[in-house]
Design an enzyme around this catalytic site. Sequence first.
Site, short mmCIF file in Angstrom:
data_model
loop_
_atom_site.label_atom_id
_atom_site.label_comp_id
_atom_site.label_asym_id
_atom_site.label_seq_id
_atom_site.Cartn_x
_atom_site.Cartn_y
_atom_site.Cartn_z
CB CYS A 1 -5.62 -2.26 -4.52
SG CYS A 1 -5.75 -3.98 -4.77
N GLY B 1 0.70 -2.25 -4.17
CA GLY B 1 0.19 -3.54 -5.07
C GLY B 1 1.35 -3.44 -6.06
CG ASN C 1 -7.50 -0.13 -1.15
OD1 ASN C 1 -7.24 0.71 -0.26
ND2 ASN C 1 -7.35 -1.31 -1.27
N GLY C 2 -9.63 -2.76 -1.41
CA GLY C 2 -10.41 -3.56 -0.43
C GLY C 2 -10.82 -4.85 -0.84
CE1 TYR D 1 5.00 -4.15 4.69
CE2 TYR D 1 2.71 -4.65 4.02
CZ TYR D 1 4.22 -4.58 3.93
OH TYR D 1 4.60 -5.17 2.56
O1 LIG Z 1 6.63 -11.90 8.88
P1 LIG Z 1 6.44 -11.63 7.55
O2 LIG Z 1 5.48 -12.51 6.95
O3 LIG Z 1 7.68 -11.65 6.79
O4 LIG Z 1 5.88 -10.10 7.29
C1 LIG Z 1 6.20 -9.05 7.93
C2 LIG Z 1 7.58 -8.30 7.15
O5 LIG Z 1 6.94 -8.11 5.74
C3 LIG Z 1 6.96 -6.48 5.66
O6 LIG Z 1 8.19 -5.99 5.02
P2 LIG Z 1 8.10 -5.88 3.33
O7 LIG Z 1 9.49 -6.62 2.73
O8 LIG Z 1 6.99 -6.60 2.87
O9 LIG Z 1 8.19 -4.30 3.19
P3 LIG Z 1 8.98 -3.36 3.48
O10 LIG Z 1 10.28 -3.04 2.84
O11 LIG Z 1 8.40 -1.97 3.42
O12 LIG Z 1 9.53 -3.22 5.11
C4 LIG Z 1 7.10 -6.14 7.24
O13 LIG Z 1 7.57 -4.82 6.93
C5 LIG Z 1 7.63 -7.04 7.77
O14 LIG Z 1 9.16 -6.87 7.49
N1 LIG Z 2 -6.08 -5.56 -2.04
C1 LIG Z 2 -6.93 -4.97 -2.66
O1 LIG Z 2 -7.34 -3.96 -2.46
C2 LIG Z 2 -7.52 -5.80 -3.51
C3 LIG Z 2 -8.72 -5.53 -4.38
C4 LIG Z 2 -9.68 -6.54 -4.71
N2 LIG Z 2 -10.13 -7.27 -3.72
C5 LIG Z 2 -8.81 -7.49 -5.79
O2 LIG Z 2 -8.59 -8.69 -5.42
O3 LIG Z 2 -8.48 -7.02 -6.84
MG LIG Z 3 9.57 -4.98 6.14
#
Ligand SMILES: O=P(O)(O)OC[C@H]1O[C@H](OP(=O)(O)OP(=O)(O)O)[C@H](O)[C@@H]1O
Ligand SMILES: NC(=O)CC[C@H](N)C(=O)O
Ligand SMILES: [Mg+2]
Length: 504
Positions: free
Chosen positions: A2, A28, A101-102, A256
């Site tokens: 988050c 998020g 967040n967490g 990421y």
């Molecule tokens: O193996 P997977 O389960 O597919 O997860 C990995 C992928 O998901 C994320 O991209 P995402 O589309 O979330 O965001 P981005 O546009 O920031 O790359 C990450 O950058 C990889 O491309």
């Molecule tokens: N990704 C997160 O930081 C989630 C915060 C919290 N555990 C929720 O589920 O809302």
């Molecule tokens: Mg990606």
Amino acid sequence: MCGIVGIVGHSPVNQLIYDALTVLQHRGQDAAGICTIDGQAFRLRKANGLVKDVFEIKHMHRLQGNTGIGHVRYPTAGSSSSSEAQPFYVNSPYGITLAHNGNLTNFDELVASMSVMRRHINTGSDSELMLNVLAHELQKSNSLCPSAEDVFEAVRQLHRQVRGAYAAVAMVIGVGMVAFRDPYGIRPLVLGKKETEQGTEYMVASESVSLDASGFITLRDVAPGEAIFVDFDGNLHTQQCSDNPQHVPCIFEYVYFARPDSTIDEISVYGSRVNMGSKLGAKIAREWEDHDIDVVIPIPETSCDIALQIAHELNLPYRQGFVKNRYIGRTFIMPGQTQRKKSVRRKLNPISQEFRGKNVLLVDDSIVRGTTSEQIIEMAREAGAKKVYFASAAPEIRFPNVYGIDMPTSEELIAYGRDVDEIRKQIGADGLVYQDIEDLEAAVRQANPTIAHFETSVFTGRYVTGDVDQAYLDQLNASRSDDAKTKKSGEQSTNLEIHNVCHP
Ligand SMILES: O=P(O)(O)OC[C@H]1O[C@H](OP(=O)(O)OP(=O)(O)O)[C@H](O)[C@@H]1O
Ligand SMILES: NC(=O)CC[C@H](N)C(=O)O
Ligand SMILES: [Mg+2]
């Protein structure tokens, strides 16, 4: 993962918090919320959806006040119900709201302690539990208006009860804003300020990019275990509240989660990704000495900076062979596998002239479930690629995450129980290379050698908080796997819509 933000200002903060949340949207996409203090009342708006959809002008008008906190949610506990959107509110012993967040790893223990504390929990959210622990500890000050010391003591006691990862910001009516980071500093939190004619304004946020967006300058990262308290006279107080702080930040923020224009724990996210590209490029040159790659192509968006550097290392052309639909969000943080799967083709489309008759090296920051890589390799072939090689800037992900990334079960991870060649076959690549864990750590550490260890459990299965055992992981699997979530979604209700009651 988050995103959180909090501001104690001298003029209305609603727009500043909104702006800060829009640049944390990548953390998020499920829900968003803002709470401000207007005199002696909280003004709260939270709902499922993106920031731009949750806050209409009428909501913004109601969010009056010079102090406020905000949240964008990617659920890791409880459900996706709007009643679990944040900030959360309690009215005893004071009016308190909190954004987190967490993810807390001793959820059951905390639930059990609530009856002893005589506190009621209305949702399945770990963040609501943490707010109630804070409220319970503040109550012990026995003061109508707790001092900075009382607030720090409450956070000290909270650190002793709550396990897992947390960066949190809370407001106490009539008292001030408090923000704190868990004793390992797993999740990021940064402090900034702005000088105005009325005095200094303070802001905390998950990423420095939101300070930039709201016109604040970054002062520093909040230290692991530290609490920041800004009273409503605008005075800043800080104190280390952990008995044994250690700095073990989450490495996946750099791989990421975070935006490249953020700096976390004095490390530029962009710079760390460039370093990841250098290390991985060197590995490819070393291990595939006689490669026949014609062109390096990133899988937008996060891997772009990494791929460009790999191309540079290999002395090969870099081409943006996929066009990203700017109206589709991040696929990995979408709540269900069906939605994630469908979104890859909606989000990315190949430019065939970059693929036709070529041997291409596709680069991604990570391969988690393999949703993206499997489909993207198929698309590259359909676009006419001769051979499709694949490189991942993160090592094989084989273990669940329990600290705020929704990877609750090994079985959903493509690398689970497979070696690199089996993964290669599964995603349909002609060659597959992963970054080594030592290289990933070195790439990130380069800008801040004082960080001896990173939180790398998804690669190693070692959980820094020391409380994560197989029983906990089994339970997480049972409650949060995609199957479990699908079953639960039918039962989800929005509880009581008490959070959006509109007062005159
Ligand atoms: O193996 P997977 O389960 O597919 O997860 C990995 C992928 O998901 C994320 O991209 P995402 O589309 O979330 O965001 P981005 O546009 O920031 O790359 C990450 O950058 C990889 O491309
Ligand atoms: N990704 C997160 O930081 C989630 C915060 C919290 N555990 C929720 O589920 O809302
Ligand atoms: Mg990606």
